[in-house]
Scaffold this active site. Structure first.
Site, short mmCIF file in Angstrom:
data_model
loop_
_atom_site.label_atom_id
_atom_site.label_comp_id
_atom_site.label_asym_id
_atom_site.label_seq_id
_atom_site.Cartn_x
_atom_site.Cartn_y
_atom_site.Cartn_z
N SER A 66 0.81 -1.22 0.00
CA SER A 66 0.00 0.00 0.00
C SER A 66 0.85 1.27 0.00
O SER A 66 0.32 2.37 0.01
CB SER A 66 -0.93 0.01 1.22
OG SER A 66 -0.17 -0.08 2.41
N THR A 198 -1.43 3.44 4.77
CA THR A 198 -0.50 4.56 4.57
C THR A 198 0.56 4.55 5.65
O THR A 198 0.27 4.26 6.81
CB THR A 198 -1.27 5.89 4.67
OG1 THR A 198 -2.27 5.92 3.67
CG2 THR A 198 -0.34 7.08 4.52
N THR A 216 1.87 6.94 0.31
CA THR A 216 0.91 5.86 0.02
C THR A 216 0.70 5.76 -1.48
O THR A 216 0.99 6.70 -2.23
CB THR A 216 -0.44 6.13 0.71
OG1 THR A 216 -1.31 5.02 0.51
CG2 THR A 216 -1.10 7.38 0.15
N ARG A 226 -7.98 10.17 -8.38
CA ARG A 226 -8.32 10.31 -6.97
C ARG A 226 -7.08 10.63 -6.13
O ARG A 226 -6.02 10.03 -6.28
CB ARG A 226 -8.96 9.01 -6.46
CG ARG A 226 -9.38 9.03 -4.99
CD ARG A 226 -8.37 8.38 -4.09
NE ARG A 226 -8.88 8.21 -2.71
CZ ARG A 226 -8.14 7.80 -1.69
NH1 ARG A 226 -6.87 7.50 -1.88
NH2 ARG A 226 -8.67 7.68 -0.48
N THR A 249 -4.07 7.32 9.22
CA THR A 249 -4.12 6.26 8.23
C THR A 249 -5.54 5.69 8.20
O THR A 249 -6.22 5.70 9.23
CB THR A 249 -3.10 5.15 8.56
OG1 THR A 249 -3.15 4.13 7.55
CG2 THR A 249 -3.38 4.51 9.91
N GLY A 250 -5.97 5.24 7.05
CA GLY A 250 -7.31 4.66 6.97
C GLY A 250 -8.06 5.14 5.75
O GLY A 250 -7.47 5.40 4.69
#
Length: 338
Positions: A66, A198, A216, A226, A249-250
């Site tokens: 990721s 991330t 990321t 995006r 992060t998320g």
């Protein structure tokens, strides 16, 4: 303002994260990234050097697929990168979004900060800037990312991030056209939690200088173009040497709407313990998106640190890394989600 609004939620529990400078703290069990940042500090590098080297290590190691090249392809099969770095002394920020063909996204972000008066460059123009700055252009696609893309196509492009389109994006691939009638459906949950990993990092030196950064490759199968929360100052990360630093992060599309890193730093400025600041920042998002996937790390100017996460499918406990003067090796920490 923050103190008057949020004092009931603040607690002064400074023993939660031991005070010790210098300090490196980062999201997820990315041990080698922590070690690289710590080594930079120990060898006399600045906090900006530490954050850049730590995030760059993750980019080269493709942490969890990721971060960096060869992971999380978009709808067209291309891997693109987002990154940001912030100087907590000067409040300067450099960031890139939707970066193509360049592996060292965090390096390009620092170049934006140090060689332009801008904060954020995006897309093809960011890549051209990077090439002009001497960064090597190369294909970010790998056999792994191409296989992910091919399997996704075979599975009727599921999951994806389209809505209110025809044909029905929950059943088939595009090309899509907008529906005449907009439906207000509940936001779907996307099962691949690894697409959210991330690296976010905060570094403090012995004199209390703070820097923060992120890197990321974004969400798997994202819509081309995006840009998530990682390169957005105050969302992906924030640093202020007079108050502290934080990194998130998320689910960036949700989290960036609440600037959780900025909020956490302002809460620490108002006197909140880092763990309490992190938890309040998560709680703010949770009020509106109770099942969002996300976590945040926080550190204040004295080296106290903490973390918090929202309990969601695939995330009941959040792991993060810490290096400080109490240990020669990075230490794995965890916090239970709520």
């Amino acid at each position: 303002m923050f103190a008057s609004l949020l004092i009931p939620t603040l607690t002064l529990l400074f023993p939660v994260g031991l005070s010790s400078l210098p300090l490196v703290i980062n999201t997820w069990p990315f041990t080698n990234a922590t070690a690289a940042a710590w080594s930079a500090l120990q060898s006399g590098g600045s906090v900006l050097d530490a954050v850049e080297k730590g995030c760059a290590r993750c980019e080269m190691e493709q942490c969890h697929g990721s971060v960096g090249y060869g992971g999380n392809p978009d709808e067209s099969g291309e891997t693109t990168l987002d990154a940001m770095i912030m100087n907590g002394d000067t409040m300067e920020v450099g960031a890139v979004g939707d970066l193509r063909r360049i592996k060292n996204a965090i390096g390009v972000a620092r170049a934006v900060m140090e060689h332009t008066d801008h904060t954020l460059l995006v897309g093809e123009s960011a890549s051209v800037f990077a090439e002009n700055m001497g960064f090597i252009a190369e294909d970010l696609t790998t056999n792994r990312s191409m296989n992910m893309f091919c399997q996704w196509l075979k599975g009727n492009c599921q999951p994806n991030y389209r809505k209110n389109m025809f044909p029905d994006p929950s059943e088939s691939c595009g090309p899509y056209k907008p529906r005449a009638t907009v439906r207000r459906n509940k936001r779907p949950q996307h099962a691949n939690t690894r697409s959210h990993d991330t690296i976010g990092m905060v570094a403090l030196d012995r004199n209390g200088h703070i820097a923060a950064g992120t890197s990321t490759n974004g969400l798997t199968h994202k819509v081309p173009g995006r840009v998530g929360d990682s390169p957005i100052v105050g969302a992906g990360a924030y640093a202020d040497s007079s108050a502290g630093g934080a990194a998130a992060t998320g689910d960036g599309d949700v989290m960036m709407r609440f600037l959780p890193s900025y909020l956490a730093v302002e809460l620490m400025r108002a006197g909140a313990d880092p763990s309490a600041a992190c938890k309040t920042a998560i709680s703010r998002i949770k009020r509106h998106y109770s099942d969002f996937f996300g976590a945040i790390i926080c550190a204040n100017t004295t080296g106290h640190y903490g973390a918090a996460c929202n309990k969601a499918p695939g995330l009941s406990q959040f792991h993060y890394m810490v290096s400080n003067s109490e240990s020669d090796l990075p230490i794995l920490k965890s916090v239970d989600c709520f």
